[in-house]
Design a protein around this motif. Sequence first.
Motif, PDB file in Angstrom:
ATOM      1  N   HIS A   8       0.858  -1.183   0.000  1.00 42.72           N
ATOM      2  CA  HIS A   8       0.000   0.000   0.000  1.00 42.72           C
ATOM      3  C   HIS A   8       0.894   1.233   0.000  1.00 42.72           C
ATOM      4  CE1 HIS A   8       0.647  -0.019   4.413  1.00 42.72           C
ATOM      5  NE2 HIS A   8       0.367   1.273   4.342  1.00 42.72           N
ATOM      6  N   SER A  19      -4.064   7.102  -3.932  1.00 44.65           N
ATOM      7  CA  SER A  19      -4.860   6.323  -4.897  1.00 44.65           C
ATOM      8  C   SER A  19      -4.445   6.654  -6.317  1.00 44.65           C
ATOM      9  CB  SER A  19      -6.347   6.599  -4.697  1.00 44.65           C
ATOM     10  OG  SER A  19      -6.636   7.947  -4.971  1.00 44.65           O
ATOM     11  N   THR A  41      -3.347   1.492  -7.432  1.00 44.50           N
ATOM     12  CA  THR A  41      -3.864   1.580  -6.065  1.00 44.50           C
ATOM     13  C   THR A  41      -5.287   2.131  -6.054  1.00 44.50           C
ATOM     14  OG1 THR A  41      -2.830   3.754  -5.751  1.00 44.50           O
ATOM     15  CG2 THR A  41      -1.598   1.822  -4.978  1.00 44.50           C
ATOM     16  N   ASN A  42      -6.075   1.606  -5.118  1.00 45.57           N
ATOM     17  CA  ASN A  42      -7.469   2.019  -4.976  1.00 45.57           C
ATOM     18  C   ASN A  42      -7.580   3.195  -3.991  1.00 45.57           C
ATOM     19  OD1 ASN A  42      -7.312   0.874  -2.383  1.00 45.57           O
ATOM     20  ND2 ASN A  42      -8.215  -1.059  -3.046  1.00 45.57           N
ATOM     21  N   ARG A  46      -4.280   0.825  -1.607  1.00 45.80           N
ATOM     22  CA  ARG A  46      -3.930  -0.592  -1.695  1.00 45.80           C
ATOM     23  C   ARG A  46      -4.295  -1.137  -3.064  1.00 45.80           C
ATOM     24  NH1 ARG A  46      -2.923  -2.447   3.416  1.00 45.80           N
ATOM     25  NH2 ARG A  46      -3.561  -1.038   5.072  1.00 45.80           N
ATOM     26  N   THR A  47      -3.788  -2.307  -3.375  1.00 45.36           N
ATOM     27  CA  THR A  47      -4.216  -2.990  -4.593  1.00 45.36           C
ATOM     28  C   THR A  47      -5.440  -3.837  -4.246  1.00 45.36           C
ATOM     29  OG1 THR A  47      -2.683  -4.818  -4.183  1.00 45.36           O
ATOM     30  CG2 THR A  47      -1.887  -3.002  -5.548  1.00 45.36           C
ATOM     31  N   ASP A  48      -6.301  -4.043  -5.231  1.00 48.26           N
ATOM     32  CA  ASP A  48      -7.526  -4.801  -4.967  1.00 48.26           C
ATOM     33  C   ASP A  48      -7.245  -6.267  -4.657  1.00 48.26           C
ATOM     34  OD1 ASP A  48      -9.198  -2.594  -5.269  1.00 48.26           O
ATOM     35  OD2 ASP A  48      -9.372  -2.903  -7.433  1.00 48.26           O
ATOM     36  N   GLN A  49      -6.156  -6.790  -5.197  1.00 51.65           N
ATOM     37  CA  GLN A  49      -5.749  -8.180  -4.975  1.00 51.65           C
ATOM     38  C   GLN A  49      -4.285  -8.189  -4.560  1.00 51.65           C
ATOM     39  OE1 GLN A  49      -8.015 -10.630  -5.336  1.00 51.65           O
ATOM     40  NE2 GLN A  49      -9.519  -9.130  -5.988  1.00 51.65           N
TER      41      GLN A  49
END
Length: 118
Positions: A8, A19, A41-42, A46-49
């Motif tokens: 993240h 993001s 990144t969202n 963070r990444t979604d997966q």
Amino acid sequence: MTGYLSTHILDTANGLPASGVEIVLYRLDGEARQIVAKAITNADGRTDQPLLDQKAFATGVYELVFAVGPYLRATQSNLPEPLFLDEVPIRFGISDAEAHYHVPLLLSAHGMTTYRGS
């Protein structure tokens, strides 16, 4: 194998998750460098997966490259060109195939830090 890799980004200057940052994960083998994952990144930074899930997770040397330039230009004013930080590479090793490796990036326009998180 049960390990996985996550990341993240926190914008320490603004106190917010970063993001919309593109991240590329490479696996290194000597001089060879192979892309194994890409993500953006969202809203939570963070990444979604996971970047490497349990099926793809393997020991070895990796490099995360965070393309932070566009994010910094969009969120901070009056930054000089060229930016002090535009792409941030972090090279690290995975030695435990059963562990969770978390590699966060704490970012500002003029500095960054990382650590092995949990």
